[in-house]
Design an enzyme around this catalytic site. Structure first.
Site, mmCIF file in Angstrom:
data_model
loop_
_atom_site.group_PDB
_atom_site.id
_atom_site.type_symbol
_atom_site.label_atom_id
_atom_site.label_comp_id
_atom_site.label_asym_id
_atom_site.label_seq_id
_atom_site.Cartn_x
_atom_site.Cartn_y
_atom_site.Cartn_z
ATOM 1 N N LYS A 1 1.809 2.078 -5.197
ATOM 2 C CA LYS A 1 2.339 1.522 -6.454
ATOM 3 C C LYS A 1 1.417 1.844 -7.628
ATOM 4 O O LYS A 1 1.865 2.232 -8.705
ATOM 5 C CB LYS A 1 2.495 -0.014 -6.322
ATOM 6 C CG LYS A 1 3.467 -0.444 -5.245
ATOM 7 C CD LYS A 1 3.486 -1.934 -5.046
ATOM 8 C CE LYS A 1 2.281 -2.502 -4.361
ATOM 9 N NZ LYS A 1 2.104 -2.131 -2.955
ATOM 10 N N GLN B 1 1.902 -6.149 -3.184
ATOM 11 C CA GLN B 1 2.401 -6.259 -1.819
ATOM 12 C C GLN B 1 3.701 -5.452 -1.681
ATOM 13 O O GLN B 1 3.862 -4.456 -2.364
ATOM 14 C CB GLN B 1 2.589 -7.730 -1.398
ATOM 15 C CG GLN B 1 1.275 -8.502 -1.245
ATOM 16 C CD GLN B 1 0.658 -8.961 -2.547
ATOM 17 O OE1 GLN B 1 1.306 -9.608 -3.349
ATOM 18 N NE2 GLN B 1 -0.604 -8.643 -2.763
ATOM 19 N N ASP C 1 0.812 -1.225 0.000
ATOM 20 C CA ASP C 1 0.000 0.000 0.000
ATOM 21 C C ASP C 1 0.842 1.269 0.000
ATOM 22 O O ASP C 1 0.446 2.301 0.552
ATOM 23 C CB ASP C 1 -0.957 0.016 1.211
ATOM 24 C CG ASP C 1 -1.865 -1.196 1.219
ATOM 25 O OD1 ASP C 1 -2.239 -1.654 0.122
ATOM 26 O OD2 ASP C 1 -2.185 -1.681 2.319
ATOM 27 N N GLY D 1 -4.577 -4.344 -3.731
ATOM 28 C CA GLY D 1 -5.571 -3.299 -3.954
ATOM 29 C C GLY D 1 -4.821 -2.050 -4.350
ATOM 30 O O GLY D 1 -4.126 -1.460 -3.533
ATOM 31 N N HIS D 2 -4.871 -1.690 -5.626
ATOM 32 C CA HIS D 2 -4.090 -0.554 -6.139
ATOM 33 C C HIS D 2 -5.054 0.553 -6.556
ATOM 34 O O HIS D 2 -5.994 0.315 -7.308
ATOM 35 C CB HIS D 2 -3.220 -1.001 -7.322
ATOM 36 C CG HIS D 2 -2.212 -2.040 -6.937
ATOM 37 N ND1 HIS D 2 -1.374 -2.639 -7.835
ATOM 38 C CD2 HIS D 2 -1.886 -2.571 -5.730
ATOM 39 C CE1 HIS D 2 -0.583 -3.483 -7.202
ATOM 40 N NE2 HIS D 2 -0.888 -3.471 -5.920
#
Ligand code: GDP
Ligand code: IMO
Ligand code: MG
Length: 433
Positions: free
Chosen positions: A16, A220, A13, A40-41
């Site tokens: 990225k 990650q 988080d 989750g991006h």
């Protein structure tokens, strides 16, 4: 031609997705190489917030081709949902012409989600990631390449059902996998995605021969790497540079740049040691101001000061060619900023990350302190970033204390800064390269 890897340097988080969206503007391909929808991006473009779990963040650029690479574990139902949402918002169907699924990637099935749902120890995302990678390592996993061959293989289906149900029984999970359901699922996956399953390693290799630009998007972060992270409180894949090329089926010699994404402080979701964690007002301030709630599970992220022991470790493993610092804006308004430069544990001093979880849990951070800088609102930060970029002013647009904070990081790690994020928006980045 260039191949650039974007990696999280902390516990995930770091931002990225935002940088991939920016850099994808100059890329022909964006490929994911590990993980799955545990990621989750987030990409923010003006009023639009896009949350991506499986789709590479370069999806925002129509000219980018997208790959879900060999090293990934893919939940086809989540992919379908994500594509439906994308179509609703944009009317585009990327899987028809620019999204390709590696034939070597592994498939997450209902069984894997059920088993992951039992986790209490690690605080996983519950998306079936660990159990699917377990099957891969046990050499009983299902890859996209094998789908069409096993759909009508009743022996394989029967054996897998027996195996899955034995495991579910042993875990006291009431739900069962029936042969007909499994066969239907396999047929659905094949019908839905068969056209997009490709030898994506060859596609990328050909693209590189044509001198096209490739971005490899990590998920990650280094501290969640199965080998180099805070084991066992990690994810189940190699999140690091060494797997970026391997996980998409090209050789490491192709990699030119490796950008480490570093949040200006530290966060972590789920359980596990976190030496710089702040369980006080400053921790709450960072959580609230940084909106530190998980993109995938909505869980509150644990927050703490920037940890250079973590970043030194990350750099040793990944060899960053530059660092993208994100969320500098969130630190605005704090009187004092702290940076962890070592740990004390069990009477010893550590300047390298210990492997032992016990030592990490006992680690007391050694901090240096620096004066803070004033808070600005979102619009003011964007204005500042635009001015810095338009007039080529770099970090000089920032308050002197903010400049010192960034220079301290750059000097102590001896890695040049690539960019500095000062807000979630695509435009809220000061570019230094
Ligand atoms: P990822 O998993 O590394 O892509 O990061 P996430 O998207 O899960 O979390 C990063 C969060 O911070 C997202 O909500 C981003 O919109 C946001 N973000 C990214 N860069 C910045 C920044 O420079 N400043 C602020 N305030 N927010 C940012
Ligand atoms: P992005 O790509 C932050 C964490 C989970 C848990 C551990 C194992 O958005 O940075 P898993 O479901 O992978 O078996 O969970 O890893 N985790 C993440 N934390 N960002 C992520 O992805 C994460 N993906 C997994 O919270 O602690
Ligand atoms: Mg995330």
């Amino acid at each position: 031609m260039s191949t650039t890897v974007i990696l999280g340097a902390q516990w995930g988080d770091e931002g990225k997705g935002k940088l991939v969206d920016v850099l994808a503007g100059n890329s022909d391909w964006v490929a994911r190489f590990q993980g799955g929808n545990n990621a989750g991006h987030t990409v923010v473009i003006g009023n639009r917030t896009i949350k991506l779990h499986l789709l590479p963040s370069g999806i925002t650029r129509k000219s980018c081709q997208l790959i879900l690479g060999d090293g990934m574990v893919i939940d086809p139902w989540v992919l379908d949902q994500e594509l439906k949402k994308w179509k609703d918002e944009t009317e585009e169907e990327p899987d028809k012409d620019r999204l390709f699924i590696s034939d070597r990637a592994h498939i997450i099935l209902k069984f894997h989600r059920l088993v992951d749902g039992l986790d209490k120890k690690i605080g996983t995302t519950g998306r079936g990631i660990g159990p699917t990678y377990s099957d891969k390592i046990n050499r009983i996993g299902l890859r996209f390449a094998d789908l069409k061959h096993i759909i009508n293989n009743s022996q394989w289906i029967s054996e897998m059902c027996t195996l899955y149900n034995r495991v579910l029984n042993s875990l006291d999970i009431e739900e069962k996998i029936t042969e007909i359901d499994l066969k239907n699922d396999l047929e659905w996956i094949h019908n839905r995605f068969g056209h997009a399953i490709k030898n994506t390693g060859v596609m990328l290799d050909n693209a590189l021969k044509m001198k096209e630009n490739v971005l490899l998007e990590g998920a990650q972060g280094c501290l969640l790497d199965i080998d180099q992270g805070t084991y066992p409180f990690v994810t189940s894949s190699v999140t690091s540079r060494a797997n970026a090329s391997h996980g998409v089926g090209i050789h490491p010699g192709h990699i030119d740049e490796v950008i480490g994404i570093v949040k200006a402080y530290t966060t972590r979701v789920g359980h596990g040691p976190f030496p710089c964690e702040l369980k006080d007002d400053v921790g709450d301030y960072l959580t609230e101001k940084g909106h530190e709630f998980g993109t995938t599970t909505g869980r509150r992220r644990r927050c703490g000061w920037l940890d250079l022991v973590v970043l030194k470790h990350s750099h040793r493993v990944n060899g960053f060619t530059s660092l993208a610092i994100t969320k500098l804006d969130v630190l605005g308004g704090l009187d004092t900023l702290k940076i962890c430069v070592g740990y004390r544990a069990n009477g010893a001093e550590y300047h390298n990350l210990p492997a032992s979880i016990t030592e990490l849990e006992n680690a007391e951070p050694i901090y240096i302190e620096m004066p803070g800088f004033p808070a600005l609102n979102d619009e003011e930060w964007i204005k500042l970033a635009r001015k810095a970029n338009d007039e080529n002013l770099g970090l000089s647009v920032l308050h002197p204390n903010a400049q010192s904070y960034l220079q301290q990081i750059e000097n102590m790690l001896e890695i040049p800064l690539h960019s500095v994020g000062v807000g979630p928006d695509r435009d809220a980045t000061i570019h230094l390269f």
